[in-house]
Design a protein around this motif. Structure first.
Motif, PDB file in Angstrom:
ATOM      1  N   THR A  10       4.934   9.541   5.308  1.00  0.00           N
ATOM      2  CA  THR A  10       4.244   8.905   6.449  1.00  0.00           C
ATOM      3  C   THR A  10       2.791   8.753   6.462  1.00  0.00           C
ATOM      4  O   THR A  10       2.352   7.627   6.680  1.00  0.00           O
ATOM      5  N   LYS A  11       2.478   9.316   5.313  1.00  0.00           N
ATOM      6  CA  LYS A  11       0.753   9.279   5.121  1.00  0.00           C
ATOM      7  C   LYS A  11       0.625   7.880   4.258  1.00  0.00           C
ATOM      8  O   LYS A  11      -0.208   7.053   4.578  1.00  0.00           O
ATOM      9  N   ILE A  13       3.395   5.307   3.405  1.00  0.00           N
ATOM     10  CA  ILE A  13       4.084   4.028   4.104  1.00  0.00           C
ATOM     11  C   ILE A  13       3.879   3.694   5.199  1.00  0.00           C
ATOM     12  O   ILE A  13       3.774   4.413   6.261  1.00  0.00           O
ATOM     13  N   LYS A  14       3.243   2.538   5.230  1.00  0.00           N
ATOM     14  CA  LYS A  14       2.650   1.994   6.790  1.00  0.00           C
ATOM     15  C   LYS A  14       3.434   0.738   7.103  1.00  0.00           C
ATOM     16  O   LYS A  14       4.075  -0.044   6.132  1.00  0.00           O
ATOM     17  N   LYS A  15       3.665   0.537   8.209  1.00  0.00           N
ATOM     18  CA  LYS A  15       4.214  -0.566   8.589  1.00  0.00           C
ATOM     19  C   LYS A  15       3.546  -1.816   8.457  1.00  0.00           C
ATOM     20  O   LYS A  15       2.363  -1.860   8.569  1.00  0.00           O
ATOM     21  N   ARG A  16       4.319  -2.803   8.197  1.00  0.00           N
ATOM     22  CA  ARG A  16       3.727  -4.198   7.574  1.00  0.00           C
ATOM     23  C   ARG A  16       3.350  -4.920   8.720  1.00  0.00           C
ATOM     24  O   ARG A  16       4.051  -5.094   9.737  1.00  0.00           O
ATOM     25  N   TYR A  25       1.180  -7.542  -1.267  1.00  0.00           N
ATOM     26  CA  TYR A  25       1.982  -6.182  -1.692  1.00  0.00           C
ATOM     27  C   TYR A  25       2.347  -6.152  -2.902  1.00  0.00           C
ATOM     28  O   TYR A  25       3.076  -5.287  -3.566  1.00  0.00           O
ATOM     29  N   PHE A 234       0.585   0.191  -2.108  1.00  0.00           N
ATOM     30  CA  PHE A 234      -0.299   1.163  -1.250  1.00  0.00           C
ATOM     31  C   PHE A 234      -1.439   1.659  -2.010  1.00  0.00           C
ATOM     32  O   PHE A 234      -2.168   2.356  -1.547  1.00  0.00           O
ATOM     33  N   SER A 240       0.016   7.845  -3.659  1.00  0.00           N
ATOM     34  CA  SER A 240       0.896   6.638  -3.932  1.00  0.00           C
ATOM     35  C   SER A 240       2.074   7.223  -5.008  1.00  0.00           C
ATOM     36  O   SER A 240       3.130   7.012  -4.803  1.00  0.00           O
ATOM     37  N   TYR A 278      10.093   5.928   7.462  1.00  0.00           N
ATOM     38  CA  TYR A 278       9.027   6.536   7.244  1.00  0.00           C
ATOM     39  C   TYR A 278       7.896   5.925   7.827  1.00  0.00           C
ATOM     40  O   TYR A 278       6.758   6.410   8.446  1.00  0.00           O
ATOM     41  N   ALA A 279       8.140   4.506   7.862  1.00  0.00           N
ATOM     42  CA  ALA A 279       6.993   3.610   8.279  1.00  0.00           C
ATOM     43  C   ALA A 279       6.754   3.761   9.817  1.00  0.00           C
ATOM     44  O   ALA A 279       5.939   3.497  10.422  1.00  0.00           O
ATOM     45  N   ASN A 280       8.090   3.873  10.517  1.00  0.00           N
ATOM     46  CA  ASN A 280       7.874   3.728  11.910  1.00  0.00           C
ATOM     47  C   ASN A 280       7.835   5.089  12.525  1.00  0.00           C
ATOM     48  O   ASN A 280       8.096   5.420  13.670  1.00  0.00           O
TER      49      ASN A 280
END
Length: 280
Positions: A10-11, A13-16, A25, A234, A240, A278-280
């Protein structure tokens, strides 16, 4: 020593954002796949693709072109003898070298070409054959590079570090990492049933998950590709790399719930779903 936990996903992986394009990317070049080992570089490329790298190119023996494009048409191909390979290298954010590369004269030339042309703005991930070659010739280790990530299993690390497997303690591994890469920013991902990750600043992390079903050919190639994909999009941080190591085993554990054997390609196939979670 610290355990890698689920929180790392969660740290990292971020929502695009909606306003995105493939250039956001990362660009990854994977080099490997001799006549007999094309599957290794194809699995590594598939892992980079499914872990979200924006643009992926594979430099490999021409015999692998049809299999590569039949499996992953999204991946670009260049014959590893093409004179334009050097120019392509310079445009990449990440270079992954080693899966299925072999250790012949031409493989040595490719390693030398990388060493001479990589820059401090780039990330280099070395696996498999590439590690065996630098264990024989330290001149193949680039001095001008942003980050080097090496991903040996214990026998490859024995050849590179000269530390027998039974003596591969944390302190010995840290000392060897600093000796092999005296000036470079370097991370050691030492693969085993519980992979350890080492940095030159004396940080040690252990991956508490994974399972024996993952003892399958191509598993390391897949991990190298995931590290390539994660660092490309990332950033060149330790986080990463840790996230790539953890999600590789997490996917393997989920597959192993209902399967005796975990295939590396099944891990790659699961990555987009896990990353979305995990992005969400």
């Amino acid at each position: 020593m610290a355990e890698i936990t689920e929180d790392i996903l969660t740290k990292v992986i971020k929502k695009r954002p909606s306003n995105s394009h493939k250039g956001n990317y990362g660009r990854v070049l994977l080099i490997g796949g001799s006549e007999n080992y094309g599957g290794a570089i194809i699995m590594a490329a598939e892992a980079a693709l499914n872990s979200g790298a924006g643009l992926i190119s594979v430099a490999t023996h021409a015999v692998n072109l049809d299999a590569l494009h039949a499996r992953n048409p999204e991946v670009m191909f260049i014959d590893w003898r093409d004179r334009n390979l050097v120019n392509l290298m310079k445009k990449m954010d990440v270079i992954v070298c080693g899966p299925g590369l072999g250790s012949g004269t031409f493989a040595l030339q490719l390693m030398s070409t990388i060493c001479q042309n990589i820059s401090q703005n780039q990330i280099l991930i070395l696996d498999a054959s590439a590690l065996d070659m630098i264990s024989q010739d330290a001149k193949l280790i680039p001095t001008q590079v942003g980050l080097v990530v090496i991903t040996p299993h214990q026998m490859e690390w024995q050849r590179l570090s000269q530390i027998r497997i039974s003596y591969q303690t944390d302190s010995a591994n840290l000392d060897a990492l600093k000796k092999i890469f005296p000036t470079q920013n370097a991370i050691l991902v030492l693969k085993s049933n519980h992979t350890h990750v080492y940095t030159k600043s004396n940080q040690i992390f252990v991956n508490p998950i994974g399972n024996p079903g993952m003892a399958t050919g191509g598993m390391g190639d897949t991990l190298a590709g995931i590290i390539g994909g994660f660092t490309a999009q990332f950033g060149d941080s330790l986080d990463s790399v840790l996230a790539a190591v953890f999600i590789h085993s997490l996917a393997g554990d989920k597959i192993a719930e209902n399967n005796y054997v975990v295939r590396p390609t099944e891990i790659s196939a699961m990555l987009p779903q896990l990353m979305s979670q995990y992005a969400n």
